[in-house]
Design an enzyme around this catalytic site. Structure first.
Site, PDB file in Angstrom:
ATOM      1  N   PHE A 231      -9.640 -28.479  76.328  1.00  0.00           N
ATOM      2  CA  PHE A 231      -8.548 -28.871  77.214  1.00  0.00           C
ATOM      3  C   PHE A 231      -7.649 -29.828  76.438  1.00  0.00           C
ATOM      4  CE2 PHE A 231      -6.281 -31.521  80.197  1.00  0.00           C
ATOM      5  CZ  PHE A 231      -5.805 -30.594  81.109  1.00  0.00           C
TER       6      PHE A 231
ATOM      7  N   ASP B 133      -8.128 -34.435  68.795  1.00  0.00           N
ATOM      8  CA  ASP B 133      -7.655 -34.880  70.106  1.00  0.00           C
ATOM      9  C   ASP B 133      -8.610 -35.952  70.621  1.00  0.00           C
ATOM     10  OD1 ASP B 133      -7.173 -35.204  72.817  1.00  0.00           O
ATOM     11  OD2 ASP B 133      -6.861 -33.079  73.221  1.00  0.00           O
TER      12      ASP B 133
ATOM     13  N   LYS C 163      -4.519 -41.843  77.615  1.00  0.00           N
ATOM     14  CA  LYS C 163      -5.460 -42.328  78.624  1.00  0.00           C
ATOM     15  C   LYS C 163      -5.714 -43.830  78.516  1.00  0.00           C
ATOM     16  CE  LYS C 163      -7.647 -38.030  80.070  1.00  0.00           C
ATOM     17  NZ  LYS C 163      -7.234 -38.088  81.476  1.00  0.00           N
TER      18      LYS C 163
END
Length: 409
Positions: A140, A225, A252
């Site tokens: 994802f 990532d 985040k």
């Protein structure tokens, strides 16, 4: 103040339904706790999905954001600010970046990965046959078109196809499959050190190093990532520590709750792939976001929260694994996946909410925890004590068909 029911009705009439119905209407938070519009308190073990690294309303973050906003809130990228420069320098320092490395700031993880995909496209060479981009099954990387092309879940991809081409998804964790796939036709490999959205799946030991060696030999970029795993989430600044990629994406937890993301590029050659005019953003790197990120990094260091994350996360995983109804526990630091021995995870999320705990499920039998990095062992203990009852209620609550999640009437 209106009740939760009032707010939820107004939400339903005013907001697009892409997230489904909200579980609660939250109105305030302090530390690891939040409160809803009806006055009920919850221990937040999800932290906005690995975002609120310092919990809620941390005084250092509040002071940094309000102070910067009261001084200079936004400038276009025709200009810069000291906060932007300081944040770039600090991140490159934490990443051990070599001379010539650079940072590019955005507002989210998806945007960071979108920028990374454009960087990877600049390493492609159609004339020489270098046109392939590799990611993993279960990946994802976001929902904008480029990031979505890297994301593996068919339900996310299929409504928007055709997506940008050239992306292939390899079997998760298969080192031989990766090494065999990386050749001179590959422009870049995108990897998450831990697949959070897929249920906190860990890459096997040595996988990242094998990817580094294979991409270097083939002239491909290795792009890691760290949107969910970075900035202390695993008890280290970066989950990929020990393996230096060609580029890394962050978001985040970086802003402690304020929207900010980053693309880091390592070395002069990679950093030069995107030249002036090739990419941009209106809000990326704005002074308030940079100040929030600098404050977050400062508190993580001064309050020794990486050590707390490592130690308390280890305790939490150990105790979870010993509970009845738990089949397996995975993760590192405060990114934890809990496989249950029955497909009751969504019901367990609802039961946990009723009991005063915020968690989430990533599949029918998998729970995920990603609490604030300030979570104490005592706070974790309250969840451990409550979880057996939560799982029991989840297994016995009838569903729409009149049966329990285990299929019993």
């Amino acid at each position: 103040m209106s009740s939760s029911a009032d707010w939820l009705h107004r939400y339903d009439t005013a907001l697009m339904g892409v997230f489904g119905a909200p579980q609660r209407v939250l109105v305030r938070g302090s530390g690891c706790y939040v409160e809803d519009a009806d006055g009920k308190q919850y221990l937040d073990l999800l932290a906005g999905i690995a975002v609120n690294a310092l919990g809620h309303a941390h005084p250092a973050l509040v002071s940094a954001v309000s102070g910067q906003l009261g001084t200079l809130g936004h400038v276009s990228n025709f200009f810069t600010s000291p906060a932007q420069v300081l944040l770039a320098e600090r991140l490159l320092e934490l990443a051990g970046a070599p001379e010539g490395s650079k940072a590019f700031f955005v507002n989210s993880g998806t945007e960071a990965n979108e920028a990374a995909f454009k960087l990877a496209r600049r390493n492609a060479d159609p004339a020489a046959g270098r046109t392939r981009f590799l990611a993993l099954e279960g990946a994802f990387h976001g929902r904008t078109m480029g990031a979505l092309a890297l994301t593996a879940k068919p339900a996310y991809r299929e409504p928007f196809e055709p997506l940008p081409g050239g992306v292939e998804h390899l079997p998760f964790g298969g080192t031989d499959a990766l090494v065999n796939a990386v050749d001179s036709t590959v422009a870049a490999v995108f990897l998450e050190p831990i697949q959070g959205e897929a249920g906190v799946r860990m890459l096997p030991d040595g996988y990242l190093q094998a990817a580094r060696e294979a991409t270097r030999a083939a002239g491909a970029l290795l792009i890691i990532d760290e949107v969910q795993t970075g900035i202390g989430r695993t008890g280290k600044w970066f989950a990929s520590e020990g393996v230096q990629p060609d580029a890394m994406t962050l978001a985040k937890g970086l802003g402690g709750g304020f929207p900010v993301g980053a693309l880091l590029t390592f070395g002069e050659q990679v950093s030069g792939l995107l030249s002036p005019g090739m990419h941009g953003t209106t809000f990326g790197g704005n002074p308030v976001a940079a100040a929030a990120a600098l404050a977050t990094l400062s508190v993580l260091e001064s309050e020794e929260l990486l050590a707390n994350t490592a130690a308390t996360g280890k305790y939490l995983r150990r105790e979870l694994a010993a509970l009845d109804g738990v089949a397996q526990v995975r993760g590192d630091g405060f990114l934890i996946g809990i496989d249950l021995d029955a497909p009751i995870a969504p019901a367990a999320v609802a039961a946990a909410l009723e009991a005063g705990f915020i968690i989430n499920s990533t599949g029918p039998a998998t729970l995920r925890l990603a609490p604030p990095l300030i979570l104490t062992a005592e706070q974790a203990g309250t969840f451990l004590a409550a979880l057996p009852g939560i799982l029991h209620r989840a297994a016995t609550v009838p569903g729409p068909s009149g049966t329990t999640p285990e299929g019993k009437p």
